[in-house]
Design a protein around this motif. Structure first.
Motif, mmCIF file in Angstrom:
data_model
loop_
_atom_site.group_PDB
_atom_site.id
_atom_site.type_symbol
_atom_site.label_atom_id
_atom_site.label_comp_id
_atom_site.label_asym_id
_atom_site.label_seq_id
_atom_site.Cartn_x
_atom_site.Cartn_y
_atom_site.Cartn_z
ATOM 1 N N GLU A 273 0.823 -1.213 0.000
ATOM 2 C CA GLU A 273 0.000 0.000 0.000
ATOM 3 C C GLU A 273 0.854 1.258 0.000
ATOM 4 O O GLU A 273 0.463 2.284 -0.573
ATOM 5 C CB GLU A 273 -0.931 -0.007 1.218
ATOM 6 N N LYS A 274 2.039 1.181 0.636
ATOM 7 C CA LYS A 274 2.912 2.343 0.718
ATOM 8 C C LYS A 274 3.378 2.798 -0.663
ATOM 9 O O LYS A 274 3.611 3.988 -0.903
ATOM 10 C CB LYS A 274 4.123 1.996 1.590
ATOM 11 N N LYS A 275 3.504 1.856 -1.590
ATOM 12 C CA LYS A 275 3.920 2.194 -2.943
ATOM 13 C C LYS A 275 2.877 3.042 -3.660
ATOM 14 O O LYS A 275 3.200 3.820 -4.567
ATOM 15 C CB LYS A 275 4.179 0.916 -3.741
ATOM 16 N N ILE A 276 1.621 2.900 -3.239
ATOM 17 C CA ILE A 276 0.521 3.617 -3.895
ATOM 18 C C ILE A 276 0.113 4.844 -3.090
ATOM 19 O O ILE A 276 -0.090 5.933 -3.636
ATOM 20 C CB ILE A 276 -0.688 2.677 -4.075
ATOM 21 N N ILE A 277 0.010 4.659 -1.758
ATOM 22 C CA ILE A 277 -0.426 5.754 -0.880
ATOM 23 C C ILE A 277 0.693 6.062 0.100
ATOM 24 O O ILE A 277 0.939 5.304 1.047
ATOM 25 C CB ILE A 277 -1.715 5.364 -0.118
ATOM 26 N N LYS A 278 1.378 7.161 -0.103
ATOM 27 C CA LYS A 278 2.541 7.505 0.713
ATOM 28 C C LYS A 278 2.194 7.727 2.179
ATOM 29 O O LYS A 278 3.032 7.558 3.062
ATOM 30 C CB LYS A 278 3.224 8.759 0.151
ATOM 31 N N SER A 279 0.973 8.109 2.464
ATOM 32 C CA SER A 279 0.565 8.411 3.833
ATOM 33 C C SER A 279 0.095 7.183 4.611
ATOM 34 O O SER A 279 -0.414 7.307 5.721
ATOM 35 C CB SER A 279 -0.557 9.460 3.829
ATOM 36 N N THR A 280 0.252 5.993 4.032
ATOM 37 C CA THR A 280 -0.148 4.765 4.716
ATOM 38 C C THR A 280 0.555 4.661 6.070
ATOM 39 O O THR A 280 1.778 4.795 6.148
ATOM 40 C CB THR A 280 0.212 3.521 3.875
ATOM 41 N N PRO A 281 -0.188 4.455 7.160
ATOM 42 C CA PRO A 281 0.438 4.381 8.492
ATOM 43 C C PRO A 281 1.466 3.258 8.566
ATOM 44 O O PRO A 281 1.252 2.166 8.025
ATOM 45 C CB PRO A 281 -0.750 4.104 9.433
ATOM 46 N N LYS A 282 2.576 3.522 9.241
ATOM 47 C CA LYS A 282 3.607 2.500 9.392
ATOM 48 C C LYS A 282 3.068 1.313 10.171
ATOM 49 O O LYS A 282 2.266 1.468 11.080
ATOM 50 C CB LYS A 282 4.816 3.065 10.137
ATOM 51 N N TYR A 283 3.549 0.140 9.803
ATOM 52 C CA TYR A 283 3.186 -1.059 10.555
ATOM 53 C C TYR A 283 4.457 -1.796 10.936
ATOM 54 O O TYR A 283 5.189 -2.283 10.069
ATOM 55 C CB TYR A 283 2.271 -1.980 9.750
ATOM 56 N N ALA A 284 4.745 -1.870 12.226
ATOM 57 C CA ALA A 284 5.920 -2.576 12.762
ATOM 58 C C ALA A 284 7.144 -2.362 11.873
ATOM 59 O O ALA A 284 7.659 -3.313 11.273
ATOM 60 C CB ALA A 284 5.625 -4.068 12.908
ATOM 61 N N PRO A 285 7.629 -1.112 11.765
ATOM 62 C CA PRO A 285 8.732 -0.819 10.840
ATOM 63 C C PRO A 285 10.018 -1.579 11.132
ATOM 64 O O PRO A 285 10.844 -1.756 10.238
ATOM 65 C CB PRO A 285 8.935 0.691 11.018
ATOM 66 N N ALA A 286 10.217 -2.031 12.356
ATOM 67 C CA ALA A 286 11.406 -2.831 12.688
ATOM 68 C C ALA A 286 11.140 -4.326 12.592
ATOM 69 O O ALA A 286 11.950 -5.144 13.027
ATOM 70 C CB ALA A 286 11.910 -2.480 14.092
#
Length: 419
Positions: free
Chosen positions: A206-219
């Motif tokens: 989703e991040k590739k399409i919508i830059k504002s997608t909330p982060k999910y467990a980035p680590a």
């Protein structure tokens, strides 16, 4: 509540959390925004190391050490006669904020015993992270331990507020878990891992399409397993790790040597703790699988079910495969060089860059930083100052272990890699 009572809880629940070693913070990049508290990218003070070598301090504690389960290997099991305590959600939030403001910590590592139910416990862990993010505008690192059996909805919410999630697999095999923790099901550990993996994949898509997608467990996610409590050999332990890495895209698997804290008839009779050196050998094997291109079957198999405590697993593999050596450092490809004892990936990359300009000899390799006390027995270069002798594997092992510069002659010093 009085300060004395809070301090008593902190002493009890911080001490109870020390047995969980899966608290590395590598991979997170949560920046401070809107003049909030904390920054997961800032320099650390102590306690745990990130993937890039930074040292990060974390407030590490349990929400409670009450537990409905009676796992033989766990100090907080319900049958164990210990002092119990529990934090309220707001108390953990206040401790985290106050400790951060005093520059004691940069983040929070929060786990818990399971009280009432998995979802009841997980709700409170998530509530701590949610309050820190939304009410305190806390941007420091948060690692939440996922509770086995927690619902998908709670795992989804947890990843929106935590940098890393982890579910401790605890025992490497299903049979070992059944013997030592009969109230738990192996599937309860796997389900949250699967959910987190799928959510991370969905987020990246989703991040590739919508830059504002909330982060999910980035680590990402990690796990931990206990070594030595249920009798598994190193092959069983590392085959389980290898499967977890491949199936759930884990960032790390942590290996914790069983500590005989209190007697339980279900546990093996162990007079002392599992040697720290065994943990180190497992971590070294883990490193070879993830970064050096080894297949698990090359390192551990039915004929070699346990790691050699005298030497690291790469050297052990090389001694079992002497027919592949020596290799020419001026011609061998990257992954073959990476299999040479004494060559780490940093040295390999330096060799590849340097040999573009001239043929390398022993002096060049020494300048690069190659550990020639081991590597020279497995390589050739543009020099005849040293000729590889016709050693057997046993003879060569003895020569290396007894060499004056060998680290194998001394006790384990805490270094993760000896390659």
């Amino acid at each position: 509540m009085s300060f004395e009572r809070i301090r008593e809880k902190l002493n009890i629940l911080a001490d109870a959390a020390k047995y969980d070693v899966s608290c590395a913070s590598s991979g997170s990049n949560r920046k401070n925004t809107n003049k909030g508290l904390g920054n997961a990218t800032s320099m650390g003070i102590c306690h745990t190391y990130t993937q890039d070598g930074r040292c990060v301090s974390l407030l590490k504690l349990l929400l409670t050490n009450y537990c409905i389960f009676d796992c033989a290997y766990c100090v907080t099991r319900k049958s164990n006669d210990i002092k119990r305590a529990a934090f309220k959600v707001q108390e953990v939030v206040d401790l985290t904020v106050n400790f951060y403001r005093r520059n004691y910590i940069e983040g929070l590592f929060l786990s818990s015993g399971i009280f009432k139910s998995a979802d009841y416990t997980m709700e409170r862990l998530v509530a701590v992270a949610k309050k820190l993010r939304l009410e305190e505008n806390f941007n420091g690192y948060i690692h939440l331990k996922s509770i086995p059996g927690a619902s998908d909805a709670l795992m989804r919410e947890a990843g929106l507020y935590a940098d890393r999630l982890s579910v401790n697999i605890e025992i490497p095999t299903k049979s070992g878990l059944k013997a030592l923790a009969p109230d738990k099901n192996h599937s309860d550990f796997i389900k949250p891992m699967e959910k987190v993996k799928n959510e991370i994949i969905q987020y990246k898509s989703e991040k590739k399409i919508i830059k504002s997608t909330p982060k999910y467990a980035p680590a990402g996610q990690s796990t931990q397993m206990i070594v030595g409590a249920s009798g598994e050999n190193d092959m069983q332990i590392m085959y389980t790790s290898n499967q977890l890495y491949k199936k759930f895209n884990l960032k790390r698997v942590y290996y914790s040597g069983y500590i005989p804290i209190s007697y339980d008839k279900r546990l093996p009779v162990i007079g002392t703790e599992v040697p720290v050196l065994r943990e180190n050998r497992l971590y070294q094997t883990d490193w070879l699988l993830r970064f050096y291109g080894f297949d698990i079957r090359e390192l551990l198999n039915k004929s070699t079910p346990n790691l050699d405590l005298d030497i690291d697993p790469k050297l052990s593999w090389a001694l079992r495969n002497l027919q592949l050596f020596p290799v020419d450092v001026n011609k061998a490809d990257k992954m073959l060089l990476a299999r040479v004892p004494g060559l780490g990936m940093l040295s390999v990359n330096k060799i590849l860059n340097a040999r573009r300009f001239r043929a390398l000899n022993w002096d060049h390799l020494k300048t690069i930083g190659v550990k020639l006390n081991r590597a020279r027995y497995f390589i050739t270069c543009n020099s005849k100052d040293f000729e590889t002798k016709d050693y057997t594997a046993a003879q060569l092992k003895n020569v290396i272990v007894n060499s004056s510069n060998s680290k194998y002659k001394t006790a384990f010093t805490g270094q993760l890699t000896l390659f």
